[in-house]
Design a protein around this motif. Structure first.
Motif, PDB file in Angstrom:
ATOM      1  N   PRO A 129       0.807  -1.222   0.000  1.00 41.95           N
ATOM      2  CA  PRO A 129       0.000   0.000   0.000  1.00 41.95           C
ATOM      3  C   PRO A 129       0.839   1.270   0.000  1.00 41.95           C
ATOM      4  O   PRO A 129       1.911   1.321   0.605  1.00 41.95           O
ATOM      5  CB  PRO A 129      -0.804  -0.096   1.303  1.00 41.95           C
ATOM      6  CG  PRO A 129      -0.646  -1.484   1.783  1.00 41.95           C
ATOM      7  CD  PRO A 129       0.603  -2.039   1.185  1.00 41.95           C
ATOM      8  N   ALA A 131       0.338   5.460   0.693  1.00 44.20           N
ATOM      9  CA  ALA A 131      -0.560   6.473   1.239  1.00 44.20           C
ATOM     10  C   ALA A 131       0.129   7.825   1.303  1.00 44.20           C
ATOM     11  O   ALA A 131       1.353   7.914   1.428  1.00 44.20           O
ATOM     12  CB  ALA A 131      -1.028   6.064   2.639  1.00 44.20           C
ATOM     13  N   GLU A 161      -6.703   5.097  -8.120  1.00 42.75           N
ATOM     14  CA  GLU A 161      -7.681   4.630  -7.129  1.00 42.75           C
ATOM     15  C   GLU A 161      -7.042   3.817  -6.006  1.00 42.75           C
ATOM     16  O   GLU A 161      -7.606   3.696  -4.927  1.00 42.75           O
ATOM     17  CB  GLU A 161      -8.769   3.801  -7.822  1.00 42.75           C
ATOM     18  CG  GLU A 161      -9.639   4.628  -8.749  1.00 42.75           C
ATOM     19  CD  GLU A 161     -10.496   3.786  -9.682  1.00 42.75           C
ATOM     20  OE1 GLU A 161     -10.415   2.537  -9.629  1.00 42.75           O
ATOM     21  OE2 GLU A 161     -11.254   4.385 -10.471  1.00 42.75           O
ATOM     22  N   LYS A 162      -5.852   3.285  -6.242  1.00 45.60           N
ATOM     23  CA  LYS A 162      -5.158   2.477  -5.233  1.00 45.60           C
ATOM     24  C   LYS A 162      -4.380   3.330  -4.234  1.00 45.60           C
ATOM     25  O   LYS A 162      -3.914   2.816  -3.224  1.00 45.60           O
ATOM     26  CB  LYS A 162      -4.212   1.493  -5.915  1.00 45.60           C
ATOM     27  CG  LYS A 162      -4.934   0.446  -6.740  1.00 45.60           C
ATOM     28  CD  LYS A 162      -3.947  -0.462  -7.447  1.00 45.60           C
ATOM     29  CE  LYS A 162      -4.678  -1.453  -8.339  1.00 45.60           C
ATOM     30  NZ  LYS A 162      -3.751  -2.309  -9.086  1.00 45.60           N
ATOM     31  N   ILE A 164      -3.899   5.891  -1.315  1.00 46.68           N
ATOM     32  CA  ILE A 164      -4.646   6.399  -0.160  1.00 46.68           C
ATOM     33  C   ILE A 164      -4.243   7.848   0.065  1.00 46.68           C
ATOM     34  O   ILE A 164      -3.057   8.166   0.124  1.00 46.68           O
ATOM     35  CB  ILE A 164      -4.318   5.564   1.094  1.00 46.68           C
ATOM     36  CG1 ILE A 164      -4.696   4.092   0.875  1.00 46.68           C
ATOM     37  CG2 ILE A 164      -5.008   6.137   2.321  1.00 46.68           C
ATOM     38  CD1 ILE A 164      -4.058   3.146   1.879  1.00 46.68           C
ATOM     39  N   GLU A 166      -5.173  10.890   2.815  1.00 51.15           N
ATOM     40  CA  GLU A 166      -5.915  11.104   4.057  1.00 51.15           C
ATOM     41  C   GLU A 166      -5.238  12.179   4.896  1.00 51.15           C
ATOM     42  O   GLU A 166      -4.004  12.231   4.977  1.00 51.15           O
ATOM     43  CB  GLU A 166      -5.985   9.783   4.840  1.00 51.15           C
ATOM     44  CG  GLU A 166      -6.770   9.838   6.108  1.00 51.15           C
ATOM     45  CD  GLU A 166      -8.195  10.338   5.926  1.00 51.15           C
ATOM     46  OE1 GLU A 166      -8.549  11.336   6.591  1.00 51.15           O
ATOM     47  OE2 GLU A 166      -8.942   9.753   5.115  1.00 51.15           O
ATOM     48  N   LEU A 172      -5.841   7.404   8.438  1.00 53.85           N
ATOM     49  CA  LEU A 172      -4.774   6.994   7.524  1.00 53.85           C
ATOM     50  C   LEU A 172      -4.251   5.605   7.888  1.00 53.85           C
ATOM     51  O   LEU A 172      -4.164   4.714   7.032  1.00 53.85           O
ATOM     52  CB  LEU A 172      -3.631   8.010   7.564  1.00 53.85           C
ATOM     53  CG  LEU A 172      -2.409   7.655   6.714  1.00 53.85           C
ATOM     54  CD1 LEU A 172      -2.599   8.128   5.283  1.00 53.85           C
ATOM     55  CD2 LEU A 172      -1.161   8.264   7.301  1.00 53.85           C
ATOM     56  N   LYS A 175      -6.762   2.820   7.101  1.00 52.69           N
ATOM     57  CA  LYS A 175      -6.820   2.509   5.672  1.00 52.69           C
ATOM     58  C   LYS A 175      -5.587   1.741   5.225  1.00 52.69           C
ATOM     59  O   LYS A 175      -5.677   0.790   4.447  1.00 52.69           O
ATOM     60  CB  LYS A 175      -6.983   3.794   4.858  1.00 52.69           C
ATOM     61  CG  LYS A 175      -8.351   4.430   4.997  1.00 52.69           C
ATOM     62  CD  LYS A 175      -8.465   5.685   4.145  1.00 52.69           C
ATOM     63  CE  LYS A 175      -9.857   6.295   4.235  1.00 52.69           C
ATOM     64  NZ  LYS A 175      -9.981   7.516   3.409  1.00 52.69           N
ATOM     65  N   VAL A 176      -4.424   2.157   5.703  1.00 56.18           N
ATOM     66  CA  VAL A 176      -3.183   1.471   5.332  1.00 56.18           C
ATOM     67  C   VAL A 176      -3.230   0.018   5.807  1.00 56.18           C
ATOM     68  O   VAL A 176      -2.871  -0.899   5.074  1.00 56.18           O
ATOM     69  CB  VAL A 176      -1.946   2.211   5.885  1.00 56.18           C
ATOM     70  CG1 VAL A 176      -0.688   1.372   5.737  1.00 56.18           C
ATOM     71  CG2 VAL A 176      -1.773   3.547   5.180  1.00 56.18           C
ATOM     72  N   ARG A 178      -5.861  -1.848   6.357  1.00 58.14           N
ATOM     73  CA  ARG A 178      -6.840  -2.584   5.543  1.00 58.14           C
ATOM     74  C   ARG A 178      -6.232  -2.956   4.190  1.00 58.14           C
ATOM     75  O   ARG A 178      -6.333  -4.097   3.754  1.00 58.14           O
ATOM     76  CB  ARG A 178      -8.121  -1.773   5.368  1.00 58.14           C
ATOM     77  CG  ARG A 178      -9.234  -2.559   4.705  1.00 58.14           C
ATOM     78  CD  ARG A 178     -10.586  -1.861   4.764  1.00 58.14           C
ATOM     79  NE  ARG A 178     -10.586  -0.590   4.076  1.00 58.14           N
ATOM     80  CZ  ARG A 178     -10.730   0.596   4.677  1.00 58.14           C
ATOM     81  NH1 ARG A 178     -10.887   0.667   5.982  1.00 58.14           N
ATOM     82  NH2 ARG A 178     -10.705   1.709   3.981  1.00 58.14           N
ATOM     83  N   PHE A 179      -5.565  -2.018   3.553  1.00 53.91           N
ATOM     84  CA  PHE A 179      -4.924  -2.304   2.266  1.00 53.91           C
ATOM     85  C   PHE A 179      -3.779  -3.296   2.434  1.00 53.91           C
ATOM     86  O   PHE A 179      -3.573  -4.155   1.587  1.00 53.91           O
ATOM     87  CB  PHE A 179      -4.416  -1.014   1.620  1.00 53.91           C
ATOM     88  CG  PHE A 179      -5.450  -0.269   0.836  1.00 53.91           C
ATOM     89  CD1 PHE A 179      -6.604   0.208   1.432  1.00 53.91           C
ATOM     90  CD2 PHE A 179      -5.278  -0.042  -0.514  1.00 53.91           C
ATOM     91  CE1 PHE A 179      -7.559   0.899   0.712  1.00 53.91           C
ATOM     92  CE2 PHE A 179      -6.224   0.650  -1.257  1.00 53.91           C
ATOM     93  CZ  PHE A 179      -7.374   1.123  -0.631  1.00 53.91           C
TER      94      PHE A 179
END
Length: 193
Positions: A129, A131, A161-162, A164, A166, A172, A175-176, A178-179
């Motif tokens: 991921p 971000a 779209e990939k 992140i 925030e 942040l 989300k990181v 989760r990815f």
């Protein structure tokens, strides 16, 4: 997810909001037992995030070229400090030691580092991921340029779209994580160090 590679400025920026954001992110990483992998410096946002991780009892891993050690900008209180010869070695080691990546505000070095990681993902060299900690709208103009590149046919929309983006440190990290759970430790031409 065990570690995040954070790319950020060797300067603190023109507003205290950037240093505060670095300290906030570092404190949260320590609380959540996420190791910091970073450029190994004691100055600017690099020093601020490392100090916050260490103050929170977390792990901070530096990767710094000898030329910067010679300029006396190396952080001396880290859990690990790896001294390499080149910037290329630095980026490769940081990539190998990180499960995900966050770009904080910074300059050309930060842009270079995060764009290389995006490119490696695009080329399927790694699947990790990426971000952007969009403190104070710092990356708004960057993403205007990315969107322009999409319109002009130079970047595929699915890659955008990939990424992140925030402005809240807690969100942040959520989300990181989760990815990162969906990503793999897959490498084409790098060894896990």
């Amino acid at each position: 997810m065990k570690s995040i590679g954070v790319f950020c400025g060797a300067n603190a920026g023109g507003s205290e909001v950037y240093r505060e954001a670095a300290a906030k992110l570092g404190g949260l990483m320590a609380e959540q037992s996420i190791a910091l992998v970073f450029g190994g410096g004691k100055v600017g946002l690099m020093g601020a995030i490392a100090d916050a991780v260490l103050a929170g009892g977390g792990k901070a891993i530096g990767v710094i070229p000898q030329s910067l050690v010679d300029r006396e900008v190396a952080h001396t209180g880290l859990n690990e400090q790896h001294v390499v010869q080149t910037m290329h070695e630095r980026k490769a080691m940081m990539a190998a030691r990180s499960d995900a990546f966050v770009a904080m505000p910074g300059g050309f070095g930060t842009f270079d580092e995060i764009c290389e990681i995006i490119t490696w993902n695009q080329l399927d060299i790694i699947r990790k991921p990426v971000a952007f900690f969009n403190v104070n709208g710092f990356y708004d103009k960057f993403f205007e340029m990315v969107d322009h590149c999409i319109v002009e046919g130079f970047i595929k929309e699915n890659l955008r779209e990939k990424l992140i983006v925030e402005s809240d440190a807690e969100v942040l990290l959520q989300k990181v994580k989760r990815f990162a759970d969906e990503a793999s430790d897959y490498w084409i031409d790098f060894k896990r160090i």
